[in-house]
Design a protein around this motif. Structure first.
Motif, PDB file in Angstrom:
ATOM      1  N   GLN A 115       0.814  -1.212   0.000  1.00  0.00           N
ATOM      2  CA  GLN A 115       0.000   0.000   0.000  1.00  0.00           C
ATOM      3  C   GLN A 115       0.845   1.259   0.000  1.00  0.00           C
ATOM      4  OE1 GLN A 115      -2.728   0.457   3.251  1.00  0.00           O
ATOM      5  NE2 GLN A 115      -3.787   2.150   2.309  1.00  0.00           N
ATOM      6  N   THR A 128       2.146  12.261  -5.106  1.00  0.00           N
ATOM      7  CA  THR A 128       1.150  11.617  -4.246  1.00  0.00           C
ATOM      8  C   THR A 128       1.868  10.647  -3.323  1.00  0.00           C
ATOM      9  OG1 THR A 128      -0.579  11.792  -5.926  1.00  0.00           O
ATOM     10  CG2 THR A 128      -0.930  10.216  -4.152  1.00  0.00           C
ATOM     11  N   GLN A 130       1.496   7.887  -0.311  1.00  0.00           N
ATOM     12  CA  GLN A 130       0.609   6.965   0.403  1.00  0.00           C
ATOM     13  C   GLN A 130       1.414   6.254   1.472  1.00  0.00           C
ATOM     14  OE1 GLN A 130      -2.964   5.598   0.198  1.00  0.00           O
ATOM     15  NE2 GLN A 130      -1.950   5.222   2.162  1.00  0.00           N
ATOM     16  N   GLN A 131       1.172   6.593   2.727  1.00  0.00           N
ATOM     17  CA  GLN A 131       1.886   5.946   3.828  1.00  0.00           C
ATOM     18  C   GLN A 131       1.355   4.528   4.030  1.00  0.00           C
ATOM     19  OE1 GLN A 131       4.319   9.140   4.384  1.00  0.00           O
ATOM     20  NE2 GLN A 131       4.477   7.225   5.471  1.00  0.00           N
ATOM     21  N   THR A 197      -3.248   9.153   5.850  1.00  0.00           N
ATOM     22  CA  THR A 197      -2.067   8.488   5.304  1.00  0.00           C
ATOM     23  C   THR A 197      -1.828   8.761   3.828  1.00  0.00           C
ATOM     24  OG1 THR A 197      -3.356   6.496   4.821  1.00  0.00           O
ATOM     25  CG2 THR A 197      -2.249   6.600   6.965  1.00  0.00           C
ATOM     26  N   LYS A 198      -2.700   9.539   3.187  1.00  0.00           N
ATOM     27  CA  LYS A 198      -2.511   9.802   1.761  1.00  0.00           C
ATOM     28  C   LYS A 198      -2.773  11.268   1.470  1.00  0.00           C
ATOM     29  CE  LYS A 198      -3.843   8.185  -2.854  1.00  0.00           C
ATOM     30  NZ  LYS A 198      -4.699   7.244  -3.624  1.00  0.00           N
ATOM     31  N   ASP A 227      -6.321  13.070   1.341  1.00  0.00           N
ATOM     32  CA  ASP A 227      -7.427  12.221   0.935  1.00  0.00           C
ATOM     33  C   ASP A 227      -8.106  11.690   2.193  1.00  0.00           C
ATOM     34  OD1 ASP A 227      -9.150  10.220   0.011  1.00  0.00           O
ATOM     35  OD2 ASP A 227      -7.827   9.699  -1.660  1.00  0.00           O
ATOM     36  N   PHE A 230      -8.480   7.902   3.367  1.00  0.00           N
ATOM     37  CA  PHE A 230      -7.372   7.059   3.812  1.00  0.00           C
ATOM     38  C   PHE A 230      -6.946   7.477   5.210  1.00  0.00           C
ATOM     39  CE2 PHE A 230      -7.393   6.546  -0.700  1.00  0.00           C
ATOM     40  CZ  PHE A 230      -6.955   5.244  -0.927  1.00  0.00           C
TER      41      PHE A 230
END
Length: 344
Positions: A115, A128, A130-131, A197-198, A227, A230
């Motif tokens: 992810q 972008t 995403q963690q 996270t995002k 976002d 998320f």
């Protein structure tokens, strides 16, 4: 063009311990080569994949380089790291002026968790992040992104090109200790709830090292769009619980011996519901009592987790439990970024 930059990396904490600074040496004068200013340090480790320049050299990640001036064909050019502190390209100098910038994307990517990651577009002017969705004390690779300031270079001089890098993520750290008045404190678990996270970052102003303090200062200016779909809860739950050390008021409360949890996260406002919850057991007068304390992080300073900063929380457990927050630069000197702290 859309690029997904991914690497499989592990054992970062072990790399830190064995870290030895390298000496930057000049490459073939006809080849365009890059380096990042290094400053030796005794690293305490970090959840950040790239915590300082020494670590960057050990990980040997490639740079992606763009020429920001006339069309030279240098756009998202991958430049490999060599063994002497230099990223050596296969490009040769032309007798002209250049305006370079570069980036390093170092996302989490393992067989079991795909992810976390970083996606870049428009020569890294849109990013972008995403963690990853999980946190464990042994999970040492996290999504991170470093972008350099623009730097001018003259082909006639054929010098090594020095890059100054800054990051778009924040590091959140939790430090804990018990009062000397307590017999024993066991932390059963720690949870950060509703962490975004995002987020998408859009570069609005690309700084150059010659910028003066003023409307910009030497920092890149981004707009950040998180976002809301998320959100994750990061949990630290050691087997058998964690026995807290006693706090010596003469020492630094943010010393590594008191740090229990740290992770990267995207820029976000804490008024949107992020909370910290601690479940712990106290032993006093041969009796044990278990408590659970919840802290709404918007009620504390800082009220946002900003890019390029470390956000530190200290919890001291006495007959009560108190939370103290602070913002610090990622480094006390310019290892990677010189992001300016807010005035307030």
């Amino acid at each position: 063009m859309r690029k997904k930059v991914q690497y499989i990396l592990s054992g970062v904490m072990g790399v830190l311990a064995a870290c030895t600074p390298e000496t930057v040496t000049r490459m073939d004068a006809d080849t365009i080569s890059f380096y990042v200013k290094t400053q030796p340090t005794v690293s305490e480790g970090s959840r950040a994949l790239v915590d300082d320049t020494e670590e960057l050299l050990n990980l040997r990640l490639p740079l992606y380089v763009t020429d920001n001036t006339e069309n030279s064909g240098i756009s998202d050019k991958e430049v490999a790291y060599t063994d002497n502190g230099v990223w050596k390209s296969d490009m040769e100098w032309a007798d002209r002026a250049y305006e370079f910038y570069a980036y390093i994307a170092s996302p989490k990517q393992t067989a079991t968790d795909t992810q976390g990651g970083v996606t870049v577009t428009d020569n890294a002017k849109t990013v972008t992040v995403q963690q990853p969705a999980t946190y464990t004390s042994s999970d040492d690779v996290w999504a991170d992104f470093l972008l350099s300031y623009r730097v001018s270079a003259e082909g006639a001089k054929k010098e090594l090109v020095k890059l100054d890098l800054e990051r778009v993520t924040a590091c959140v750290e939790l430090y804990m200790a018990m009062s000397r008045n307590m017999t024993a404190v066991t932390v059963n678990w720690i949870k950060f709830y509703n962490v975004l996270t995002k987020a998408q970052y859009n570069l609005q102003y690309h700084a150059v090292p010659g910028d003066n303090d003023g409307i910009y200062g030497m920092k890149n200016i981004w707009t950040v769009t998180p976002d809301e779909n998320f959100r994750e809860t990061y949990t630290y739950s050691p087997n058998g619980g964690l026995q807290l050390k006693g706090y010596d008021s003469s020492s630094d409360k943010f010393a590594a011996e008191y740090r229990q949890m740290h992770f990267l996260t995207v820029h976000q406002s804490l008024i949107d519901g992020a909370e910290l919850c601690i479940n712990y057991t106290v032993q006093e007068n041969n009796e044990k009592s278990t408590y659970e304390s919840v802290f709404r992080l918007s009620d504390y300073t800082p009220q946002s987790w900003s890019r390029g900063h470390k956000i530190r929380y200290f919890i001291g457990i006495d007959s009560s439990i108190d939370l103290e927050g602070s913002i610090v630069p990622w480094k006390s000197v310019d290892y990677i970024e010189t992001t300016l702290l807010p005035n307030d």
